[in-house]
Design a protein around this motif. Structure first.
Motif, PDB file in Angstrom:
ATOM      1  N   ILE A  54       5.286  -0.631  -0.479  1.00 32.66           N
ATOM      2  CA  ILE A  54       5.275  -1.709  -1.480  1.00 32.66           C
ATOM      3  C   ILE A  54       3.857  -1.926  -1.996  1.00 32.66           C
ATOM      4  CG2 ILE A  54       5.609  -4.192  -1.811  1.00 32.66           C
ATOM      5  CD1 ILE A  54       8.014  -3.934   0.146  1.00 32.66           C
ATOM      6  N   THR A  55       2.889  -1.947  -1.083  1.00 33.53           N
ATOM      7  CA  THR A  55       1.490  -2.138  -1.478  1.00 33.53           C
ATOM      8  C   THR A  55       1.037  -1.009  -2.400  1.00 33.53           C
ATOM      9  OG1 THR A  55       1.041  -3.255   0.614  1.00 33.53           O
ATOM     10  CG2 THR A  55      -0.863  -2.447  -0.617  1.00 33.53           C
ATOM     11  N   LEU A  56       1.386   0.225  -2.054  1.00 38.00           N
ATOM     12  CA  LEU A  56       1.031   1.366  -2.886  1.00 38.00           C
ATOM     13  C   LEU A  56       1.694   1.254  -4.255  1.00 38.00           C
ATOM     14  CD1 LEU A  56      -0.383   4.084  -3.190  1.00 38.00           C
ATOM     15  CD2 LEU A  56       1.660   5.161  -2.219  1.00 38.00           C
ATOM     16  N   PHE A  57       2.961   0.867  -4.276  1.00 39.74           N
ATOM     17  CA  PHE A  57       3.692   0.696  -5.531  1.00 39.74           C
ATOM     18  C   PHE A  57       3.027  -0.369  -6.400  1.00 39.74           C
ATOM     19  CE2 PHE A  57       7.004  -1.441  -8.017  1.00 39.74           C
ATOM     20  CZ  PHE A  57       7.426  -0.382  -8.814  1.00 39.74           C
ATOM     21  N   VAL A  58       2.687  -1.515  -5.800  1.00 40.36           N
ATOM     22  CA  VAL A  58       2.025  -2.600  -6.531  1.00 40.36           C
ATOM     23  C   VAL A  58       0.676  -2.129  -7.062  1.00 40.36           C
ATOM     24  CG1 VAL A  58       0.972  -4.887  -6.292  1.00 40.36           C
ATOM     25  CG2 VAL A  58       3.249  -4.464  -5.353  1.00 40.36           C
ATOM     26  N   PHE A  59      -0.076  -1.397  -6.243  1.00 36.62           N
ATOM     27  CA  PHE A  59      -1.376  -0.895  -6.656  1.00 36.62           C
ATOM     28  C   PHE A  59      -1.236   0.050  -7.855  1.00 36.62           C
ATOM     29  CE2 PHE A  59      -4.584   2.481  -6.471  1.00 36.62           C
ATOM     30  CZ  PHE A  59      -5.733   1.712  -6.647  1.00 36.62           C
ATOM     31  N   ILE A  60      -0.270   0.948  -7.797  1.00 35.47           N
ATOM     32  CA  ILE A  60      -0.050   1.893  -8.898  1.00 35.47           C
ATOM     33  C   ILE A  60       0.357   1.144 -10.167  1.00 35.47           C
ATOM     34  CG2 ILE A  60       1.452   3.755  -9.725  1.00 35.47           C
ATOM     35  CD1 ILE A  60       1.419   4.835  -6.816  1.00 35.47           C
ATOM     36  N   CYS A  61       1.258   0.181 -10.041  1.00 35.44           N
ATOM     37  CA  CYS A  61       1.691  -0.602 -11.207  1.00 35.44           C
ATOM     38  C   CYS A  61       0.524  -1.370 -11.822  1.00 35.44           C
ATOM     39  CB  CYS A  61       2.815  -1.561 -10.823  1.00 35.44           C
ATOM     40  SG  CYS A  61       4.382  -0.727 -10.506  1.00 35.44           S
ATOM     41  N   CYS A  62      -0.288  -1.997 -10.992  1.00 39.71           N
ATOM     42  CA  CYS A  62      -1.450  -2.740 -11.496  1.00 39.71           C
ATOM     43  C   CYS A  62      -2.433  -1.805 -12.189  1.00 39.71           C
ATOM     44  CB  CYS A  62      -2.147  -3.485 -10.361  1.00 39.71           C
ATOM     45  SG  CYS A  62      -1.218  -4.908  -9.782  1.00 39.71           S
ATOM     46  N   SER A  63      -2.622  -0.626 -11.618  1.00 41.66           N
ATOM     47  CA  SER A  63      -3.528   0.353 -12.229  1.00 41.66           C
ATOM     48  C   SER A  63      -3.017   0.780 -13.598  1.00 41.66           C
ATOM     49  CB  SER A  63      -3.675   1.578 -11.334  1.00 41.66           C
ATOM     50  OG  SER A  63      -4.279   1.230 -10.115  1.00 41.66           O
ATOM     51  N   ILE A  64      -1.726   0.993 -13.710  1.00 38.74           N
ATOM     52  CA  ILE A  64      -1.136   1.384 -14.995  1.00 38.74           C
ATOM     53  C   ILE A  64      -1.309   0.262 -16.009  1.00 38.74           C
ATOM     54  CG2 ILE A  64       1.059   1.862 -16.171  1.00 38.74           C
ATOM     55  CD1 ILE A  64       1.868   3.427 -13.610  1.00 38.74           C
ATOM     56  N   ILE A  65      -1.043  -0.970 -15.610  1.00 38.85           N
ATOM     57  CA  ILE A  65      -1.174  -2.116 -16.522  1.00 38.85           C
ATOM     58  C   ILE A  65      -2.617  -2.272 -16.977  1.00 38.85           C
ATOM     59  CG2 ILE A  65      -1.058  -4.636 -16.657  1.00 38.85           C
ATOM     60  CD1 ILE A  65       1.485  -4.402 -14.857  1.00 38.85           C
ATOM     61  N   ILE A  66      -3.562  -2.172 -16.046  1.00 37.83           N
ATOM     62  CA  ILE A  66      -4.976  -2.283 -16.395  1.00 37.83           C
ATOM     63  C   ILE A  66      -5.377  -1.148 -17.335  1.00 37.83           C
ATOM     64  CG2 ILE A  66      -7.327  -2.083 -15.457  1.00 37.83           C
ATOM     65  CD1 ILE A  66      -6.255  -3.675 -13.006  1.00 37.83           C
ATOM     66  N   GLY A  67      -4.867   0.045 -17.093  1.00 34.74           N
ATOM     67  CA  GLY A  67      -5.153   1.186 -17.976  1.00 34.74           C
ATOM     68  C   GLY A  67      -4.632   0.971 -19.377  1.00 34.74           C
ATOM     69  N   ILE A  68      -3.417   0.438 -19.488  1.00 32.46           N
ATOM     70  CA  ILE A  68      -2.824   0.182 -20.802  1.00 32.46           C
ATOM     71  C   ILE A  68      -3.620  -0.883 -21.540  1.00 32.46           C
ATOM     72  CG2 ILE A  68      -0.798  -0.777 -21.979  1.00 32.46           C
ATOM     73  CD1 ILE A  68       0.909   0.674 -19.826  1.00 32.46           C
ATOM     74  N   VAL A  69      -3.934  -1.979 -20.862  1.00 33.41           N
ATOM     75  CA  VAL A  69      -4.711  -3.063 -21.482  1.00 33.41           C
ATOM     76  C   VAL A  69      -6.090  -2.548 -21.885  1.00 33.41           C
ATOM     77  CG1 VAL A  69      -5.816  -5.292 -21.061  1.00 33.41           C
ATOM     78  CG2 VAL A  69      -3.450  -4.917 -20.341  1.00 33.41           C
ATOM     79  N   GLY A  70      -6.718  -1.795 -21.003  1.00 32.32           N
ATOM     80  CA  GLY A  70      -8.030  -1.227 -21.312  1.00 32.32           C
ATOM     81  C   GLY A  70      -7.981  -0.301 -22.508  1.00 32.32           C
ATOM     82  N   PHE A  71      -6.935   0.494 -22.605  1.00 35.29           N
ATOM     83  CA  PHE A  71      -6.774   1.406 -23.735  1.00 35.29           C
ATOM     84  C   PHE A  71      -6.588   0.617 -25.029  1.00 35.29           C
ATOM     85  CE2 PHE A  71      -4.220   4.125 -26.546  1.00 35.29           C
ATOM     86  CZ  PHE A  71      -5.105   5.193 -26.657  1.00 35.29           C
ATOM     87  N   ASP A  72      -5.793  -0.465 -24.979  1.00 35.29           N
ATOM     88  CA  ASP A  72      -5.592  -1.300 -26.162  1.00 35.29           C
ATOM     89  C   ASP A  72      -6.915  -1.904 -26.638  1.00 35.29           C
ATOM     90  OD1 ASP A  72      -2.912  -0.751 -26.252  1.00 35.29           O
ATOM     91  OD2 ASP A  72      -2.275  -2.662 -25.379  1.00 35.29           O
ATOM     92  N   ILE A  73      -7.719  -2.386 -25.707  1.00 35.20           N
ATOM     93  CA  ILE A  73      -9.022  -2.953 -26.067  1.00 35.20           C
ATOM     94  C   ILE A  73      -9.920  -1.871 -26.657  1.00 35.20           C
ATOM     95  CG2 ILE A  73     -11.132  -3.988 -25.125  1.00 35.20           C
ATOM     96  CD1 ILE A  73      -9.280  -5.497 -23.136  1.00 35.20           C
ATOM     97  N   PHE A  74      -9.918  -0.701 -26.044  1.00 32.95           N
ATOM     98  CA  PHE A  74     -10.728   0.416 -26.536  1.00 32.95           C
ATOM     99  C   PHE A  74     -10.328   0.789 -27.957  1.00 32.95           C
ATOM    100  CE2 PHE A  74     -11.122   5.012 -27.180  1.00 32.95           C
ATOM    101  CZ  PHE A  74     -12.490   5.152 -27.081  1.00 32.95           C
ATOM    102  N   THR A  75      -9.035   0.913 -28.220  1.00 32.09           N
ATOM    103  CA  THR A  75      -8.598   1.306 -29.561  1.00 32.09           C
ATOM    104  C   THR A  75      -8.866   0.196 -30.583  1.00 32.09           C
ATOM    105  OG1 THR A  75      -6.318   0.656 -29.048  1.00 32.09           O
ATOM    106  CG2 THR A  75      -6.867   2.984 -28.795  1.00 32.09           C
ATOM    107  N   ALA A  76      -8.745  -1.068 -30.183  1.00 31.31           N
ATOM    108  CA  ALA A  76      -9.077  -2.180 -31.089  1.00 31.31           C
ATOM    109  C   ALA A  76     -10.560  -2.137 -31.453  1.00 31.31           C
ATOM    110  CB  ALA A  76      -8.715  -3.512 -30.445  1.00 31.31           C
TER     111      ALA A  76
END
Length: 165
Positions: A13-35
């Motif tokens: 569960i911890t690994l799953f949560v960590f992976i999900c958080c990493s994906i969300i942070i990556g998506i948000v970071g990418f959106d900020i970068f492209t903006a």
């Protein structure tokens, strides 16, 4: 044995949560970068447009008329007007390639107006060139005002350039 299964499940569960958080942070970071990348293009386009307008002024002794009829503005997106300042600058060879806002819709676009002497209380003819909205705010709205109106204050997250003839 039961404790080991609980720890294994908690680890998964911890690994799953960590992976999900990493994906969300990556998506948000990418959106900020492209903006930010789109905002950089907007700033580069403004520099090219000012240079093209200055070259037009050198050749013709005045800035181009605003020919669209959208509240007096020429806009970078199509609204069914007679033409636009971008086409004039490109057709006359002052602008090497089209300069459109990366989003280029009714909210995010470039717009241009030319005013005669006395317009809004200004004593000389002038133009206003604006980016209607940046996606990342830096607080710099540019400048553009006459005694009777302040264009920079009109766009809290945009940018305004005013040039007098």
């Amino acid at each position: 044995m039961i404790e080991e299964k609980i720890y294994l499940n908690l680890g998964k569960i911890t690994l799953f949560v960590f992976i999900c958080c990493s994906i969300i942070i990556g998506i948000v970071g990418f959106d900020i970068f492209t903006a930010k990348a789109r905002d950089i293009k907007r700033r580069v386009d403004m520099g090219a447009l000012v240079e093209a307008l200055d070259l037009y002024h050198l050749k013709y002794g005045r800035y181009p008329e605003a020919v669209d009829e959208w509240r007096g503005w020429d806009v970078s997106y199509a609204v069914g007007g007679k033409g636009d300042f971008l086409k004039i600058l490109k057709d006359d060879g002052f602008l090497k390639k089209s300069a459109n806002d990366p989003v280029n819709d009714t909210f995010n676009h470039y717009r241009y107006q030319r005013h005669e002497r006395g317009g809004f209380g200004c004593e000389r003819p002038f133009y206003i060139l604006q980016v209607t909205a940046f996606e990342t705010a830096d607080g710099n709205r540019g400048r553009g005002e006459c005694p009777d109106f302040n264009w920079a204050a009109e766009l809290p997250n945009g940018y305004t350039i005013q040039r007098f003839e």
